[in-house]
Design an enzyme around this catalytic site. Structure first.
Site, short mmCIF file in Angstrom:
data_model
loop_
_atom_site.label_atom_id
_atom_site.label_comp_id
_atom_site.label_asym_id
_atom_site.label_seq_id
_atom_site.Cartn_x
_atom_site.Cartn_y
_atom_site.Cartn_z
N HIS A 212 -22.76 52.50 -39.84
CA HIS A 212 -23.69 53.61 -40.05
C HIS A 212 -23.27 54.38 -41.29
O HIS A 212 -22.11 54.37 -41.68
CB HIS A 212 -23.69 54.55 -38.84
CG HIS A 212 -24.51 54.03 -37.70
ND1 HIS A 212 -25.20 54.84 -36.83
CD2 HIS A 212 -24.77 52.77 -37.28
CE1 HIS A 212 -25.83 54.12 -35.93
NE2 HIS A 212 -25.57 52.86 -36.18
N CYS A 243 -28.04 56.01 -32.25
CA CYS A 243 -27.97 55.85 -30.79
C CYS A 243 -28.39 57.14 -30.10
O CYS A 243 -27.74 58.18 -30.30
CB CYS A 243 -26.54 55.47 -30.35
SG CYS A 243 -26.36 55.33 -28.57
#
Length: 312
Positions: A212, A243
């Site tokens: 990420h 998420c």
């Protein structure tokens, strides 16, 4: 178009990881157009859906239809995320070529994300391995070790726990085990260290890097993983995703930027950059108003840049 054989595999996760993280639900027809555009750009592995209850993630209510469509595209590996045996059964019935399972190294994140401990998820890997051997012996199975580099719920995650869990997943039947920087905590030194250990323990079963860009280190971490021998990288068109069960988990690595980095280095990806940039249009049409990111799309390709195998 005749692109060189890819030296790295870019696994596009936007249609699953990206869409599950936004409030809006992309209409099925728009999803299919987007996946078609990604395929036309040369992406050959796409995580297209997640088989979870629609009441939890309404964005994935059409998972079976999307998988059936993607599985029919020539040369494409249609991948689906499955958290349990029930999800795996549905994914295989829809024709998924590959199943991926989230196995979190953080106990707190595991309980929040899948309501099971890491050890219980290892047993799910074992059960799903047995299921796919029975129903679809040709289907692949990978485990992604979530929060491998740290967790916003738990904090630090012990590297020994990460490697131990990866070994258990491989022993339980996963074909490959990758490492995920779910909340953007990783740095290049940590990435090198953990992937070196992973490859030492698992050999050919050491899998993908899922990074990420939450703190701006996404590409640097991918490069560090590549320098340790990783050849599969997850990324999301427009940087869409994160998420929903991990606070602060935003910003998947942008597919466009990752492909440009490798192509500029002379490392072929098999992805046509111009067609990849064009694939942003169906994404934005299906999610009007949703922010999309990427430095390469914003700045454009450098003057004189020619992608090998692409005739202008």
């Amino acid at each position: 178009m005749s692109l060189p054989a890819p030296a790295v595999l870019i696994s596009e996760v936007g249609p699953r990881d990206g869409l599950q993280s936004v409030k809006a639900t992309m209409p099925t027809a728009d999803k299919l157009r987007w996946i078609d555009a990604l395929h036309a750009a040369g992406l050959r592995e796409i995580e297209v859906a997640s088989f979870v209850p629609a009441k939890l993630l309404p964005q994935m209510a059409d998972a079976a239809e999307v998988v059936r469509h993607a599985a029919a595209l020539p040369g494409l590996t249609a991948m689906a995320l499955v958290p349990n045996r029930k999800g795996a059964q549905a994914a295989l019935a829809a024709g998924a070529h590959k199943l991926t399972m989230p196995v979190s190294a953080s106990r707190a994140h595991s309980l929040a994300n899948v309501r099971k401990t890491p050890e219980e998820m290892v047993e799910e890997v074992r059960a799903i391995d047995a299921l796919r051997r029975e129903l679809a012996p040709g289907a692949g199975l990978e485990a992604g070790i979530s929060t491998a580099f740290g967790c916003t719920l738990q904090g630090a995650v012990d590297e020994d726990d990460v490697i131990r869990l990866a070994v258990l997943c491989a022993e339980a039947g996963a074909d490959e085990v990758g490492l995920s920087d779910t909340v953007g905590y990783a740095n290049p030194a940590q990435v090198r260290r953990l992937f070196r250990r992973l490859r030492s323990e698992l050999g050919g079963k050491a899998g993908a890097a899922h990074m990420h860009n939450t703190r701006g280190l996404g590409l640097a971490n991918c490069l560090a993983a590549w320098e340790e021998g990783v050849t599969t990288f997850d990324a999301s068109l427009g940087g869409l995703g994160g998420c929903p069960y991990a606070p602060g988990a935003s910003g998947n690595v942008v597919t466009e930027d990752l492909v440009f980095m490798f192509e500029a280095m002379g490392v072929p990806t098999g992805v046509d950059l111009q067609r990849l940039l064009a694939a942003r249009r169906p994404l934005m049409a299906g999610l009007p108003g949703e922010p999309v990111y990427g430095m390469t799309p914003e700045a454009g390709l450098p003057k004189g840049f020619v992608q090998r195998g692409i005739q202008s």
